[in-house]
Design a protein around this motif. Structure first.
Motif, short mmCIF file in Angstrom:
data_model
loop_
_atom_site.label_atom_id
_atom_site.label_comp_id
_atom_site.label_asym_id
_atom_site.label_seq_id
_atom_site.Cartn_x
_atom_site.Cartn_y
_atom_site.Cartn_z
N LEU A 36 40.10 27.02 144.01
CA LEU A 36 39.53 27.89 142.80
C LEU A 36 40.25 27.26 141.59
CD1 LEU A 36 39.66 31.46 144.42
CD2 LEU A 36 37.66 29.94 143.81
N ARG A 37 39.44 27.43 140.41
CA ARG A 37 39.86 27.25 139.18
C ARG A 37 39.79 28.52 138.31
NH1 ARG A 37 38.51 23.44 133.88
NH2 ARG A 37 36.80 24.86 133.72
N LEU A 38 40.92 29.14 138.04
CA LEU A 38 40.81 30.22 137.29
C LEU A 38 40.83 30.02 135.67
CD1 LEU A 38 43.44 32.42 138.87
CD2 LEU A 38 41.17 32.31 139.64
N SER A 39 39.94 30.78 134.93
CA SER A 39 40.01 30.68 133.40
C SER A 39 40.57 31.82 132.65
CB SER A 39 38.53 30.14 133.13
OG SER A 39 38.08 29.10 133.68
N MET A 84 41.31 28.07 125.66
CA MET A 84 41.26 28.70 126.90
C MET A 84 42.24 27.97 127.82
SD MET A 84 38.21 29.96 127.60
CE MET A 84 38.09 29.77 129.56
N LEU A 85 42.76 28.90 128.84
CA LEU A 85 43.86 28.62 129.83
C LEU A 85 43.22 28.49 131.01
CD1 LEU A 85 47.09 28.50 130.26
CD2 LEU A 85 47.00 30.89 130.38
N TYR A 86 43.64 27.44 131.88
CA TYR A 86 43.04 27.29 133.25
C TYR A 86 44.45 27.30 134.17
CZ TYR A 86 39.27 25.60 130.38
OH TYR A 86 38.18 25.64 129.52
N LEU A 87 43.93 27.63 135.45
CA LEU A 87 44.90 27.43 136.49
C LEU A 87 43.81 26.97 137.87
CD1 LEU A 87 47.79 28.01 137.71
CD2 LEU A 87 47.11 29.89 138.72
N GLN A 88 44.32 25.41 137.99
CA GLN A 88 43.59 24.90 138.97
C GLN A 88 44.37 25.28 140.22
OE1 GLN A 88 40.45 23.08 139.27
NE2 GLN A 88 40.99 22.97 141.46
N MET A 89 43.64 25.75 141.45
CA MET A 89 44.40 25.98 142.60
C MET A 89 43.85 25.32 143.90
SD MET A 89 44.96 30.04 141.89
CE MET A 89 43.24 30.48 142.17
N ASN A 90 44.64 24.28 144.61
CA ASN A 90 44.20 23.68 145.51
C ASN A 90 45.10 24.08 146.77
OD1 ASN A 90 42.41 22.10 143.68
ND2 ASN A 90 44.05 20.80 143.32
N SER A 91 44.54 23.80 147.84
CA SER A 91 45.18 23.92 149.19
C SER A 91 45.54 25.19 149.16
CB SER A 91 46.37 23.17 149.28
OG SER A 91 45.87 21.58 149.30
N LEU A 92 44.84 26.25 148.84
CA LEU A 92 45.29 27.66 148.85
C LEU A 92 45.50 28.11 150.12
CD1 LEU A 92 42.49 28.69 146.53
CD2 LEU A 92 44.68 29.48 146.23
#
Length: 114
Positions: free
Chosen positions: A17-20, A76-84
């Motif tokens: 997921l990518r949070l913005s 903008m600030l992002y958080l890319q979340m992989n392998s959750l």
């Protein structure tokens, strides 16, 4: 500064997921921006932060899986979340720290199913 977070949702373990987080004003001079999370029954904890010079911090358990970034031109600030993982299930909050004040956005819920 007003912060609007988005991008949460339901995802299977191993997914991404990518949070913005949209800021209401320029972020170019903000000292620290970041993401916190609060899981059910637990205290809010820092997940990742980025400073005005680009230095980053990650919670140990997300290091190598999550990436924090920002787009100064778009505020903008992002958080890319992989392998959750299931343990990543929480409400995620974006955050701004300035020497004179700090600001929180509303949370966005991330649910990771097994």
């Amino acid at each position: 500064v007003q912060l609007q977070a988005s991008g949460g949702g339901l995802v299977q373990a191993g997914g991404s997921l990518r949070l913005s987080c949209a800021a209401s004003e320029s972020i170019s001079s903000i000292h620290i921006m970041g993401w916190y999370r609060q899981a059910p029954g637990k205290q809010r904890e820092p997940v990742a932060t980025i400073s005005n010079i680009g230095s980053t911090y990650y919670k140990d358990s997300v290091e190598g899986r999550f990436t924090i970034s920002r787009d100064i031109a778009k505020n903008m600030l992002y958080l890319q979340m992989n392998s959750l993982e299931r343990e990543d299930t929480a409400v995620y909050y974006c955050y701004v720290w300035q020497p004179t004040n700090s600001y929180w956005g509303q949370g966005t819920l991330v649910t990771v199913s097994s």
